[in-house]
Each structure stands twice: as C-alpha cells, then as structure tokens.
Scaffold this motif. Structure first.
Motif, PDB file in Angstrom:
ATOM      1  N   PRO A  33      -0.515   8.075  -3.646  1.00 28.00           N
ATOM      2  CA  PRO A  33      -0.237   9.503  -3.485  1.00 28.00           C
ATOM      3  C   PRO A  33       1.151   9.927  -3.954  1.00 28.00           C
ATOM      4  N   ASN A  34       2.128   8.997  -3.850  1.00 26.66           N
ATOM      5  CA  ASN A  34       3.502   9.304  -4.263  1.00 26.66           C
ATOM      6  C   ASN A  34       4.238   7.987  -4.496  1.00 26.66           C
ATOM      7  N   ASP A  35       5.544   8.049  -4.672  1.00 25.74           N
ATOM      8  CA  ASP A  35       6.327   6.851  -5.006  1.00 25.74           C
ATOM      9  C   ASP A  35       6.582   5.909  -3.835  1.00 25.74           C
ATOM     10  N   THR A  36       6.250   6.312  -2.625  1.00 23.88           N
ATOM     11  CA  THR A  36       6.520   5.468  -1.453  1.00 23.88           C
ATOM     12  C   THR A  36       5.303   5.301  -0.555  1.00 23.88           C
ATOM     13  N   GLU A  37       4.121   5.430  -1.132  1.00 25.20           N
ATOM     14  CA  GLU A  37       2.897   5.327  -0.339  1.00 25.20           C
ATOM     15  C   GLU A  37       1.784   4.718  -1.192  1.00 25.20           C
ATOM     16  N   ALA A  38       1.021   3.791  -0.597  1.00 29.20           N
ATOM     17  CA  ALA A  38      -0.113   3.167  -1.276  1.00 29.20           C
ATOM     18  C   ALA A  38      -1.295   3.142  -0.310  1.00 29.20           C
ATOM     19  N   VAL A  39      -2.495   3.396  -0.829  1.00 28.42           N
ATOM     20  CA  VAL A  39      -3.687   3.523   0.001  1.00 28.42           C
ATOM     21  C   VAL A  39      -4.779   2.587  -0.500  1.00 28.42           C
ATOM     22  N   TRP A  40      -5.396   1.846   0.434  1.00 25.70           N
ATOM     23  CA  TRP A  40      -6.532   0.992   0.111  1.00 25.70           C
ATOM     24  C   TRP A  40      -7.757   1.510   0.849  1.00 25.70           C
ATOM     25  N   GLN A  41      -8.855   1.634   0.147  1.00 20.97           N
ATOM     26  CA  GLN A  41     -10.116   1.973   0.790  1.00 20.97           C
ATOM     27  C   GLN A  41     -10.731   0.660   1.259  1.00 20.97           C
ATOM     28  N   VAL A  42     -10.906   0.515   2.566  1.00 20.08           N
ATOM     29  CA  VAL A  42     -11.432  -0.732   3.121  1.00 20.08           C
ATOM     30  C   VAL A  42     -12.930  -0.658   3.388  1.00 20.08           C
ATOM     31  N   ALA A  43     -13.483   0.533   3.412  1.00 22.96           N
ATOM     32  CA  ALA A  43     -14.922   0.784   3.556  1.00 22.96           C
ATOM     33  C   ALA A  43     -15.130   2.267   3.258  1.00 22.96           C
ATOM     34  N   GLU A  44     -16.372   2.679   3.207  1.00 28.79           N
ATOM     35  CA  GLU A  44     -16.648   4.088   2.924  1.00 28.79           C
ATOM     36  C   GLU A  44     -15.974   4.972   3.971  1.00 28.79           C
ATOM     37  N   ASP A  45     -15.183   5.919   3.514  1.00 28.80           N
ATOM     38  CA  ASP A  45     -14.465   6.864   4.373  1.00 28.80           C
ATOM     39  C   ASP A  45     -13.490   6.205   5.343  1.00 28.80           C
ATOM     40  N   ARG A  46     -13.004   4.997   4.982  1.00 30.07           N
ATOM     41  CA  ARG A  46     -12.051   4.282   5.832  1.00 30.07           C
ATOM     42  C   ARG A  46     -10.929   3.729   4.955  1.00 30.07           C
ATOM     43  N   TYR A  47      -9.706   4.111   5.304  1.00 27.86           N
ATOM     44  CA  TYR A  47      -8.544   3.778   4.489  1.00 27.86           C
ATOM     45  C   TYR A  47      -7.415   3.227   5.353  1.00 27.86           C
ATOM     46  N   VAL A  48      -6.616   2.343   4.765  1.00 25.91           N
ATOM     47  CA  VAL A  48      -5.372   1.875   5.369  1.00 25.91           C
ATOM     48  C   VAL A  48      -4.289   2.117   4.334  1.00 25.91           C
ATOM     49  N   TYR A  49      -3.169   2.665   4.784  1.00 29.07           N
ATOM     50  CA  TYR A  49      -2.091   2.934   3.846  1.00 29.07           C
ATOM     51  C   TYR A  49      -0.765   2.422   4.376  1.00 29.07           C
ATOM     52  N   ILE A  50       0.137   2.113   3.437  1.00 31.88           N
ATOM     53  CA  ILE A  50       1.514   1.820   3.792  1.00 31.88           C
ATOM     54  C   ILE A  50       2.364   2.981   3.316  1.00 31.88           C
ATOM     55  N   VAL A  51       3.420   3.247   4.048  1.00 27.81           N
ATOM     56  CA  VAL A  51       4.335   4.327   3.686  1.00 27.81           C
ATOM     57  C   VAL A  51       5.751   3.904   4.078  1.00 27.81           C
TER      58      VAL A  51
END
Length: 112
Positions: A33-51
């Motif tokens: 989404p931006n320079d300090t955030e990453a998102v992984w889709q772990v299942a349908e409609d389920r995400y884990v992100y680092i920020v």
C-alpha cells in the motif's frame, strides 16, 4: 456475518523486517500500500500486514490455522525461520515464531 480479517503487525524497521516475513509467508507480499507497509493474503478475504510503527512494535499476537502444519514448519526451517516453542493443548497444536521485534506469529492445527 461474513468472515473477513485484516490483522496488523507493527515493526520497528520495515525494510529490515520485510525479508523475514517473506520467508515466513513463503512469498512476496500480495500488495504494497505504501513504502512502510506490506500485505499478504493468507486466505480468501483474510490478510496479515506489517507496518512500520516503532512505538507499538513487538506487541502483536497473530495465529493462523493451517492444514499442513508439519510441512509448513519444515519449509520455514529450510528458510532459517525456527520456532521458539511448540505446544499442544485441547487438541490444538501451536507453533510460535518471533520476529526481530518480538511479535509472536504462530501457526496452528486442530479443532477450535
């Protein structure tokens, strides 16, 4: 109610932590989404992100359930990601990992 998840993990240094999470999830992020955030889709409609958020880093507790726990643990070991503990209680096996900030990211298998 539809089941959706967007779980966040605050980290101190996004750039140095990103490779650990890429090894943990076994893939590059699903989107950035931006320079300090990453998102992984772990299942349908389920995400884990680092920020990047140094003030809150190190306090996250995230657990995902997988069908192939032993396979995932072995894959992570091949990528030099080792668990800090493995425990079984009430029919659930939980394998806990910690990132450099101390956030606990766990994998589980069994009945909820």
């Amino acid at each position: 109610m539809p089941l959706e998840l967007f779980a966040g993990v605050p980290v101190t240094d996004y750039a140095s932590t990103l490779p650990w999470y890429e090894r943990f999830f076994g893939a590059r992020p699903s989107f950035l989404p931006n320079d300090t955030e990453a998102v992984w889709q772990v299942a349908e409609d389920r995400y884990v992100y680092i920020v990047e958020d140094g003030e809150r880093a190190g306090n996250a507790l995230v657990m995902t359930f997988v069908d192939d726990l032993d396979t995932r643990v072995a894959e992570l070991a091949r990528h030099n990601v080792e668990p800090m503990r493995r425990e079984t209680y009430d029919g659930v096996t939980k394998v806990t990992y910690r990132d450099a900030d101390g956030n606990e990211i766990s994998l589980g298998r069994g009945a909820l």
